[in-house]
Design a protein around this motif. Structure first.
Motif: not given
Length: 951
Positions: A761-769, A936-951
């Motif tokens: 059970v590991n986080p995804p590698k690479g860039k994820v949005s 440690y902040l190179n961004g190779d493994n970077y996950i962007r998570l955003v909660l937007l309103p429905e509208n």
């Protein structure tokens, strides 16, 4: 990994009971209040250890020497003013004024107060803070005393807050966005919308209802500068202020500092009257039903309001003790009902105390909450909860219940008195603040101890039953219902609810006590032996190896007089369960929550009355073990509990099934809450959608089997040979050895030499949005995660800590101060060594939808600046100062040593690395942080998570 269901339930139901948002930076301490008795009762004497004085300008000060923690002091500025003092053109400006105190004063322009204190090791938010309520505005400043210059400057800062805030127009305008974002972060949700419906009822359509501290958002965006300047000029005045200083210092020197810094402050020529407000009585019950599409639960709350005054006399004190007894016994009865399979409510609670969290000074209330599975069942749930109030009012409590609660309170009184010389300065500060604000008494520990002993002996069953009956009033009742919009048609009508309240006591019968009178351990275990003993004098630990393979690490301390805390671990945990059975295995903790042996949780609580001992068992992803605490005199009881939980767990089908049934309701309802939906998405993404890391579904719950859970629990504790126990606190190594050999060396041992399993059970590698669209209002939540595998070591971890601390400063400066786009952004750091070493940096904030891309880009710019330039010398100095101050404090805390030793042993690290903490921290350089940031902040493994309103 997936959270256990019982933890999800606790978190979910805590949302149910949240008070309407008051938009404060920090909740104030609850003022202790009780029914005012006739003046003939002796007044409680003032503690002679506190020096109380008053300057000619009216400012009151409290000074006390206290050496816990050493080389530290707590400085407070209390103002007897809040949002109730605002006029119609100033709604929200009391709270806005509090913000402006950190944005420029006569002697500290712009953000220099925060800047100066961070360099001195004081953390903004965690240490340095403030809050605004209806009646008070309080500033808190914990500060070191081993630097004479910094300590003296602390009083200068307080004086600047008290009367020298500059209120620069540009700074006011910059802060508008921050205040608006504070409202967005705390509100823009079902709770806030429901609060707007309920507050006129809860606050009686009084001035309180018209002066919510966060204020009017439209006004905050448009008010002219003179409005806030006038508020500050009118109300921040010495005759409404107090300075409180408690800490490791010379009292006479502190008094001189207060006189020197605060005597020049003057009251305005034409003082505005400081009016005290209350909320009105109501003869007939007031009923209000509020629904919202995002409200997850069906909740009914019955409130019995009562006018109250502070504790000033012995009679007040006696009544307070009787009321505390009632709360304890009533809570035990409701907890007992909630364990039953046919419990009429999902959750219930009934308690007497300050109304609205103590924000209304002259009001207490008995507040009864019932949570139902559906709207159709809400009336039944409410009646069942209210029936317990009626039961205690009609029949009172039993002699057995009173004996139990007296034992508990006597033990607590003894423990508190034993710790009197270890009391933290912050505890005294709150007492003195309450004395200034509402006049509550401040007797000494010695006086309180003796009075408690006397009253606990003299309070009769009749006294307690009279106190209980007085709580259940027929007037001043308020009933509010909060429910999902979809349940609106199923909810009971107002007339039906009122009728139900009147009839709730019909047919109730006296309570029957179900105490168990059996030994916790039926047969004394056959003791083992100690086969090896080593000592490490550098960190003061003794390590014992027992005949059954158990290891015990002992660290005696003098940090607390009446505390021993402990934990244990062994490899395995739920990781050893098969994919088919892991859901049952993950929830084997429900077995630990079902009691032990012949005792269910309620009966166990009664058995332990009078003893300061508590022990729990746990099974997490990778480990299983025990944790607990005890007074030195009750250590044997704690050891007995460890043995009983390991060898005689309780399989209670009724309790288990009740929990499962409740979890289904919680799981089914959480989809209406945007934050819950977002949290589930974050969990799934971070687990890379691995089956064992996904959020729990209704289908998952159906797979949880009590027989499998019980069998897994038994198996995890069948072999103690892998267990390592760590004990920290006030004990003697030689005296504790017989307990260790009797109860730990006798635990079953199979020598399985187990390890945990990495189930992948590991986080995804690479860039994820990933973007989630959920929510009705303009509120966005953002999480930006930088993560990767790394080499786990003390040196690398302190470098990560430095990057986190400095990035936190820069993100706050950029997103809050420069962009005015967020209220409290944060940078968190999480590291793990097992099953594989991995680190996670997370930048998180809330904002308006229109600003989300701009603010994300701004945050990423700051990250890039770190990679290009490293940490600035100034920010690195702040990190070192704050970190070294925290290390100094931590080394005098039992909790720190327990966690430190446990983690070093768990990870097979050098237990002496703590000795090099200071040199490691001081060894971090600007150049090293630049290299680390690139890594440690190179961004190779970077996950962007955003909660937007429905509208």
């Amino acid at each position: 990994m997936k959270k256990n269901l019982h933890l999800l339930a606790v978190g979910a139901l805590s949302l149910v009971l949240a008070q309407p948002a008051m938009a404060q930076k920090k909740a104030p301490a609850k003022a202790v209040k009780t029914v005012t008795k006739p003046a003939t009762s002796p007044a409680l004497p003032i503690d002679p250890n506190v020096k109380i004085g008053k300057l000619p300008n009216g400012l009151v000060y409290y000074i006390r020497k206290n050496v816990e923690p050493k080389n530290r002091a707590e400085l407070y500025l209390g103002n007897k003013i809040g949002s109730l003092m605002e006029n119609e053109e100033q709604l929200g400006l009391a709270h806005f004024t509090e913000h402006m105190a950190f944005n420029g004063t006569k002697d500290f322009p712009k953000n220099e107060i925060i800047n100066y204190l961070q360099k001195a090791g004081v953390r903004f938010g965690a240490d340095l803070n403030a809050y605004t309520g209806f009646n008070q505005t309080v500033y808190q400043l914990p500060i070191p005393t081993d630097s004479a210059e910094v300590f003296k400057t602390g009083f200068k800062i307080l004086a600047n807050w008290a009367g020298k805030v500059t209120m620069d127009g540009k700074e006011i305008d910059n802060e508008r966005g921050v205040i608006i974002e504070e409202d967005r972060q705390r509100g823009k949700n079902a709770q806030q919308r429901i609060s707007k419906q309920l507050l006129p009822f809860l606050l009686g359509d009084s001035r309180y209802a018209k002066r919510i501290p966060i204020g009017d958002v439209d006004l905050l965006q448009k008010f002219t500068h003179d409005k806030i300047r006038n508020f500050y000029k009118d109300w921040y005045r010495p005759n409404l202020q107090t300075v409180i200083a408690v800490g490791d210092f010379d009292v006479n020197e502190v008094e001189k500092l207060i006189i020197a810094n605060f005597s020049e402050l003057k009251n305005p020529a034409n003082e505005k009257a400081r009016t005290y407000y209350s909320i009105p009585d109501n003869v007939q019950p007031l009923v209000k039903i509020a629904t919202d599409p995002e409200q997850p639960y069906n909740v009914a709350q019955l409130i019995y309001k009562q006018k109250q005054g502070p504790v000033k006399t012995e009679a007040d004190y006696k009544t307070q003790i009787a009321q505390n007894m009632v709360n304890n016994m009533l809570a035990a009865r409701i907890a007992e009902i909630m364990q039953k399979g046919n419990a009429p409510f999902l959750f219930a609670q009934s308690s007497y105390g300050p109304y609205q969290g103590g924000m209304i000074w002259d009001m207490n209330a008995l507040q009864t909450v019932a949570v139902a599975k559906t709207g159709a069942e809400l009336e039944k749930a409410l009646v069942a909860a209210v029936a317990e109030n009626e039961r205690m009012a009609k029949f009172g409590f039993t002699a057995g219940e009173l004996e139990t609660v007296k034992k508990k309170m006597e033990a607590s009184n003894e423990k508190q008195f034993k710790e009197k010389d270890k009391t933290k300065s912050s505890a005294y500060v709150q007492q003195y603040l309450n004395n200034f604000l509402i006049g509550s008494a401040i007797p000494s520990e010695e006086y309180s101890y003796e009075l408690n002993k006397k009253l606990l002996q003299s309070i009769s069953l009749a006294d307690v039953n009279a106190a209980a009956k007085a709580m259940v009033t027929k007037n001043n009742q308020i009933l509010v219902v909060q429910a999902p919009e979809k349940e609106k048609a199923n909810l009971p009508q107002e007339a039906s609810l009122i009728a139900a309240l009147k009839n709730a006591g019909n047919g109730v019968t006296p309570y029957v006590d179900n105490a168990v009178n059996k030994p916790l351990i039926a047969q004394a275990p056959k003791a083992g032996t100690i086969v090896n003993e080593t000592k490490n004098d550098k960190i003061g630990i003794t390590t014992l190896t027992l005949s059954n393979g158990v290891k015990v690490v002992l660290k005696p301390t003098d940090f607390k007089n009446d505390q021993v805390i402990f934990t244990s671990f062994a490899k395995g945990g739920a990781s050893l369960a098969s994919n088919d059975d892991f859901l049952s295995a993950e929830n084997a903790n429900l077995i630990a929550q079902s009691g032990v042996g012949d005792y269910n949780p309620t009966q166990l609580s009664k058995y332990l009355a009078g003893k300061n001992a508590a022990v729990g068992a746990y099974i997490d992803d990778l480990y299983q073990g025990f944790s607990g605490n005890a007074s030195p005199k009750d250590l044997e009881t704690a050891f007995q509990l460890i043995y009983a939980r390991a060898t005689n767990p309780r399989k209670d089908v009724e309790i288990f099934n009740k929990n499962i049934s409740d979890f289904k309701v919680i799981t089914a309802n959480k989809g209406s809450n945007p934050s819950s939906v977002f949290a589930d998405t974050v969990q799934a993404v971070m687990a890379n959608y691995h089956k064992r890391g996904m959020p729990t579904t209704l289908a998952d719950i159906d797979k949880i089997n009590i027989d499998k859970a019980y069998a897994f629990y038994k198996d995890r504790f069948a072999d103690a040979s892998g267990q390592t126990f760590v004990f920290v606190g006030n004990f003697d190594v030689e005296q504790i050895k017989p307990l260790i050999t009797t109860y730990l060396a006798s635990l079953p041992s199979l020598n399985r030499n187990e390890n945990f399993v990495d189930n992948g059970v590991n986080p995804p590698k690479g860039k994820v949005s990933k973007t989630v669209k959920k929510g009705l209002e303009d509120k966005v939540s953002v999480q930006l995660v930088f993560h990767d595998d790394y080499t786990y070591s003390a040196e690398n971890n302190v470098m990560l800590d430095a990057l986190k601390a400095a990035l936190d400063i820069k993100i706050t400066e950029r997103l809050r101060e420069k962009e005015s786009g967020v209220y409290s952004p944060g940078v968190s750091l999480s590291v793990q060594k097992n099953p594989a070493a991995h680190y996670y940096f997370t930048i998180s904030f809330n904002c308006a939808k229109a600003n989300v891309e701009k603010l994300i880009n701004a945050a990423l710019e700051e990250v890039n600046n770190f990679k290009n330039n490293g940490v600035t010398a100034e920010d690195l100095q702040k990190f070192k100062s704050e970190e070294l101050r925290q290390v100094e404090l931590s080394l005098r805390e039992n909790g720190y040593w327990l966690a430190y030793l446990t983690n070093r042993l768990k990870y097979n690290d050098n237990v002496e690395q703590v000795l090099d903490n200071t040199s490691r921290i001081n060894g971090v350089t600007v150049d090293a942080t630049k290299t680390a940031a690139k890594k440690y902040l190179n961004g190779d493994n970077y996950i962007r998570l955003v909660l937007l309103p429905e509208n």
